[in-house]
Enzyme design. Structure first.
Site, short mmCIF file in Angstrom:
data_model
loop_
_atom_site.label_atom_id
_atom_site.label_comp_id
_atom_site.label_asym_id
_atom_site.label_seq_id
_atom_site.Cartn_x
_atom_site.Cartn_y
_atom_site.Cartn_z
N PRO A 254 5.23 -2.39 -6.08
CA PRO A 254 5.10 -1.08 -6.70
C PRO A 254 6.04 -0.01 -6.15
CG PRO A 254 3.22 -1.55 -5.29
CD PRO A 254 3.99 -2.82 -5.43
N ASN A 255 6.53 0.78 -7.08
CA ASN A 255 7.40 1.95 -6.81
C ASN A 255 8.82 1.58 -6.40
OD1 ASN A 255 5.37 4.02 -7.31
ND2 ASN A 255 4.37 3.21 -5.50
N ARG B 243 13.14 7.94 -5.70
CA ARG B 243 11.97 8.04 -4.82
C ARG B 243 12.37 8.40 -3.38
NH1 ARG B 243 8.83 2.67 -2.65
NH2 ARG B 243 7.13 3.80 -1.65
N TYR C 157 14.30 6.36 1.63
CA TYR C 157 14.76 5.09 1.04
C TYR C 157 16.23 5.09 0.62
CZ TYR C 157 9.80 3.98 1.11
OH TYR C 157 8.51 3.75 1.53
N ASN D 190 9.22 -8.11 -1.27
CA ASN D 190 8.90 -6.80 -0.72
C ASN D 190 7.63 -6.35 -1.45
OD1 ASN D 190 8.62 -4.17 0.09
ND2 ASN D 190 10.79 -3.64 -0.15
N ALA E 225 3.70 -1.14 -1.01
CA ALA E 225 2.41 -0.67 -0.45
C ALA E 225 1.36 -1.78 -0.40
CB ALA E 225 1.90 0.51 -1.27
N GLU F 18 9.10 -11.89 4.02
CA GLU F 18 8.72 -10.52 3.67
C GLU F 18 9.84 -9.57 4.07
OE1 GLU F 18 4.64 -9.27 4.58
OE2 GLU F 18 5.49 -7.49 5.54
N HIS G 133 11.36 -5.41 4.08
CA HIS G 133 11.14 -3.97 3.90
C HIS G 133 12.46 -3.25 4.13
CE1 HIS G 133 6.86 -4.52 3.66
NE2 HIS G 133 6.95 -5.33 4.70
N ARG H 250 6.75 3.56 11.36
CA ARG H 250 6.34 4.63 10.44
C ARG H 250 4.84 4.94 10.62
NH1 ARG H 250 8.47 3.54 4.56
NH2 ARG H 250 7.60 5.64 4.33
C1 DQA Z 1 8.38 -0.55 1.88
C2 DQA Z 1 7.48 0.02 2.97
C3 DQA Z 1 6.06 0.26 2.45
O1 DQA Z 1 5.25 0.79 3.46
C4 DQA Z 1 6.09 1.21 1.28
O2 DQA Z 1 4.80 1.38 0.74
C5 DQA Z 1 7.07 0.85 0.24
C6 DQA Z 1 8.38 0.33 0.64
C7 DQA Z 1 9.83 -0.70 2.34
O3 DQA Z 1 10.57 -1.44 1.71
O4 DQA Z 1 10.25 -0.04 3.31
O5 DQA Z 1 6.84 1.03 -0.96
O6 DQA Z 1 7.91 -1.85 1.55
#
Ligand code: DQA
Length: 144
Positions: A9-10, A17, A22, A73, A76, A97, A99, A106
């Site tokens: 998501p997102n 964003r 990011y 990835n 959240a 995984e 990020h 964080r």
């Molecule tokens: C994320 C880190 C997560 O905590 C966050 O909710 C994201 C992006 C990252 O790629 O840094 O949406 O996965």
């Protein structure tokens, strides 16, 4: 070697964003760069998938038994989703995984990953290069 790249998501909002966190890179930029990078490896075929919906990600994982590896990835959902963890454990496909940010430095709620238990490893904090590092590690892991 068939590799599925899942973004949660997102991440479709990258570029817009929270750019101070990011950056300005879009998901399409990341995918294009990963396609270029994958040419360094023999016979790598990438498929990309993005969803904002937990159940859709679970179904995508379940329907990926033909894949040799997954880069995910979970965004959240990393910090909440036992359902995605269970799907990864069910299919037993080697998964990394990733990020963009260093989740371990964080907010405290980002420091817990539920999904990592279903993965062979994690790459966190190298922005778009996290995906390339994940492909490098996954490729060598599968070939071993
Ligand atoms: C994320 C880190 C997560 O905590 C966050 O909710 C994201 C992006 C990252 O790629 O840094 O949406 O996965």
């Amino acid at each position: 070697m068939k590799i599925l790249v899942i973004n949660g998501p997102n991440l479709n909002m990258l570029g817009i964003r929270e750019p101070e966190i990011y950056g300005r890179v879009t998901l399409l930029d990341i995918e294009k760069e990963l396609i270029e990078y994958s040419k360094n490896f023999k016979d790598v075929e990438l498929e990309f998938y993005q969803s904002n919906i937990e159940g859709e990600i679970v179904s995508k994982i379940q329907n990926s038994m033909d894949k040799d590896g997954i880069i995910i990835n979970p965004a959240a959902y990393t910090h909440t989703s036992i359902a995605i963890l269970d799907a990864l454990k069910a299919v037993k496909i080697p998964t990394v995984e990733v990020h963009l940010t260093n989740v371990n430095s964080r907010d405290s709620f980002r420091q817990k990953s539920y999904t990592i238990e279903g993965c062979i490893g994690q790459v966190s904090g190298f922005k778009k290069d996290s995906y390339k590092m994940a492909l490098f590690g996954l490729y060598n892991y599968i070939n071993e």
